[in-house]
Design a protein around this motif. Sequence first.
Motif, PDB file in Angstrom:
ATOM      1  N   ASN A  54       0.823  -1.213   0.000  1.00  0.00           N
ATOM      2  CA  ASN A  54       0.000   0.000   0.000  1.00  0.00           C
ATOM      3  C   ASN A  54       0.858   1.265   0.000  1.00  0.00           C
ATOM      4  O   ASN A  54       0.542   2.233  -0.691  1.00  0.00           O
ATOM      5  CB  ASN A  54      -0.964   0.009   1.188  1.00  0.00           C
ATOM      6  CG  ASN A  54      -2.022  -1.063   1.053  1.00  0.00           C
ATOM      7  OD1 ASN A  54      -2.398  -1.460  -0.046  1.00  0.00           O
ATOM      8  ND2 ASN A  54      -2.505  -1.560   2.181  1.00  0.00           N
ATOM      9  N   LEU A  55       1.937   1.257   0.783  1.00  0.00           N
ATOM     10  CA  LEU A  55       2.833   2.417   0.806  1.00  0.00           C
ATOM     11  C   LEU A  55       3.481   2.648  -0.557  1.00  0.00           C
ATOM     12  O   LEU A  55       3.645   3.797  -0.986  1.00  0.00           O
ATOM     13  CB  LEU A  55       3.927   2.233   1.868  1.00  0.00           C
ATOM     14  CG  LEU A  55       3.513   2.450   3.315  1.00  0.00           C
ATOM     15  CD1 LEU A  55       4.650   2.063   4.258  1.00  0.00           C
ATOM     16  CD2 LEU A  55       3.082   3.881   3.555  1.00  0.00           C
ATOM     17  N   GLU A  58       1.882   7.790  -5.945  1.00  0.00           N
ATOM     18  CA  GLU A  58       0.841   8.766  -6.284  1.00  0.00           C
ATOM     19  C   GLU A  58       1.047  10.118  -5.600  1.00  0.00           C
ATOM     20  O   GLU A  58       0.353  11.081  -5.919  1.00  0.00           O
ATOM     21  CB  GLU A  58      -0.534   8.210  -5.909  1.00  0.00           C
ATOM     22  CG  GLU A  58      -0.922   6.994  -6.720  1.00  0.00           C
ATOM     23  CD  GLU A  58      -2.199   6.332  -6.243  1.00  0.00           C
ATOM     24  OE1 GLU A  58      -2.739   6.720  -5.187  1.00  0.00           O
ATOM     25  OE2 GLU A  58      -2.642   5.394  -6.932  1.00  0.00           O
ATOM     26  N   THR A  59       1.973  10.191  -4.644  1.00  0.00           N
ATOM     27  CA  THR A  59       2.210  11.445  -3.924  1.00  0.00           C
ATOM     28  C   THR A  59       3.685  11.829  -4.006  1.00  0.00           C
ATOM     29  O   THR A  59       4.415  11.741  -3.024  1.00  0.00           O
ATOM     30  CB  THR A  59       1.784  11.324  -2.445  1.00  0.00           C
ATOM     31  OG1 THR A  59       2.470  10.200  -1.874  1.00  0.00           O
ATOM     32  CG2 THR A  59       0.297  11.166  -2.280  1.00  0.00           C
ATOM     33  N   THR A  70       0.025  11.582   8.434  1.00  0.00           N
ATOM     34  CA  THR A  70      -0.496  10.939   7.227  1.00  0.00           C
ATOM     35  C   THR A  70      -0.624   9.424   7.336  1.00  0.00           C
ATOM     36  O   THR A  70      -1.519   8.846   6.726  1.00  0.00           O
ATOM     37  CB  THR A  70       0.379  11.265   5.997  1.00  0.00           C
ATOM     38  OG1 THR A  70       1.727  10.874   6.266  1.00  0.00           O
ATOM     39  CG2 THR A  70       0.303  12.718   5.632  1.00  0.00           C
ATOM     40  N   LEU A  71       0.262   8.776   8.102  1.00  0.00           N
ATOM     41  CA  LEU A  71       0.316   7.313   8.028  1.00  0.00           C
ATOM     42  C   LEU A  71       0.051   6.548   9.323  1.00  0.00           C
ATOM     43  O   LEU A  71      -0.323   5.388   9.274  1.00  0.00           O
ATOM     44  CB  LEU A  71       1.686   6.880   7.487  1.00  0.00           C
ATOM     45  CG  LEU A  71       2.033   7.310   6.078  1.00  0.00           C
ATOM     46  CD1 LEU A  71       3.462   6.920   5.742  1.00  0.00           C
ATOM     47  CD2 LEU A  71       1.068   6.696   5.081  1.00  0.00           C
ATOM     48  N   PHE A 107       0.877   4.317  -2.553  1.00  0.00           N
ATOM     49  CA  PHE A 107       0.640   5.649  -1.998  1.00  0.00           C
ATOM     50  C   PHE A 107       1.757   6.615  -2.388  1.00  0.00           C
ATOM     51  O   PHE A 107       1.501   7.727  -2.849  1.00  0.00           O
ATOM     52  CB  PHE A 107       0.507   5.549  -0.472  1.00  0.00           C
ATOM     53  CG  PHE A 107       0.371   6.878   0.221  1.00  0.00           C
ATOM     54  CD1 PHE A 107      -0.790   7.627   0.079  1.00  0.00           C
ATOM     55  CD2 PHE A 107       1.393   7.367   1.016  1.00  0.00           C
ATOM     56  CE1 PHE A 107      -0.924   8.847   0.729  1.00  0.00           C
ATOM     57  CE2 PHE A 107       1.265   8.587   1.665  1.00  0.00           C
ATOM     58  CZ  PHE A 107       0.101   9.337   1.517  1.00  0.00           C
ATOM     59  N   GLN A 135      -2.975   4.558   9.603  1.00  0.00           N
ATOM     60  CA  GLN A 135      -3.270   3.737   8.424  1.00  0.00           C
ATOM     61  C   GLN A 135      -2.475   2.429   8.361  1.00  0.00           C
ATOM     62  O   GLN A 135      -2.828   1.534   7.607  1.00  0.00           O
ATOM     63  CB  GLN A 135      -2.968   4.534   7.144  1.00  0.00           C
ATOM     64  CG  GLN A 135      -3.667   5.872   7.064  1.00  0.00           C
ATOM     65  CD  GLN A 135      -5.172   5.756   7.036  1.00  0.00           C
ATOM     66  OE1 GLN A 135      -5.703   4.906   6.341  1.00  0.00           O
ATOM     67  NE2 GLN A 135      -5.857   6.577   7.817  1.00  0.00           N
TER      68      GLN A 135
END
Length: 187
Positions: free
Chosen positions: A37-38, A44-45, A69-70, A41, A73
């Motif tokens: 997932n990271l 995309e950032t 931010t994380l 992520f 999550q």
Amino acid sequence: MSASPLTAKIAAPYARALFDFSVEKNIMHQITADFQNLDIFFSETSELIEYLNNPVVSEEAKREVLTKTLKSQINTETFKFLMVLVERNRINLLSSIINSYLELVYETASIKMIEVSTASAFTNLQKSTLIQKLKELTNAREIRLVITVDPALIGGFLIKTESKVIDFTIKNQLQKLAKHLDTVLEI
């Protein structure tokens, strides 16, 4: 999948240490999911990556951004690992560490990462057919495709594994034909 050799060499011990820790604590699946997932992520950032890689930004500011931010999550142990990277000024290696870690996981699980370049996007049927054929060829339990669309290939596809490159592109066939015609016409 491709990082500079020096970066990969520095990242490897961090990835290995996290991998060994995750196996020992029986949390490999959670950390692997976090890293997958990271990886998405961070791809995309790009602004966040630039911020974390900036040597002028303080360690405290990087911790604060990652916390906001994380922290909620991801797994606690994954977050602690990110904090260690910030503390040791190695957060700039995160992408390489993620790749090295996932390679270790995939190797352990007999999962092969295969890069495929294609002129146009594959349909789901084409993907599943290709995966089945690659499973047979590599004896892997599972195949993970990293697909890149490159219209310059004209048609067909190019497969890259750890040790082989298989080129079924129209571009390659046209280049071979041109070479052949050059040798024939020189006579």
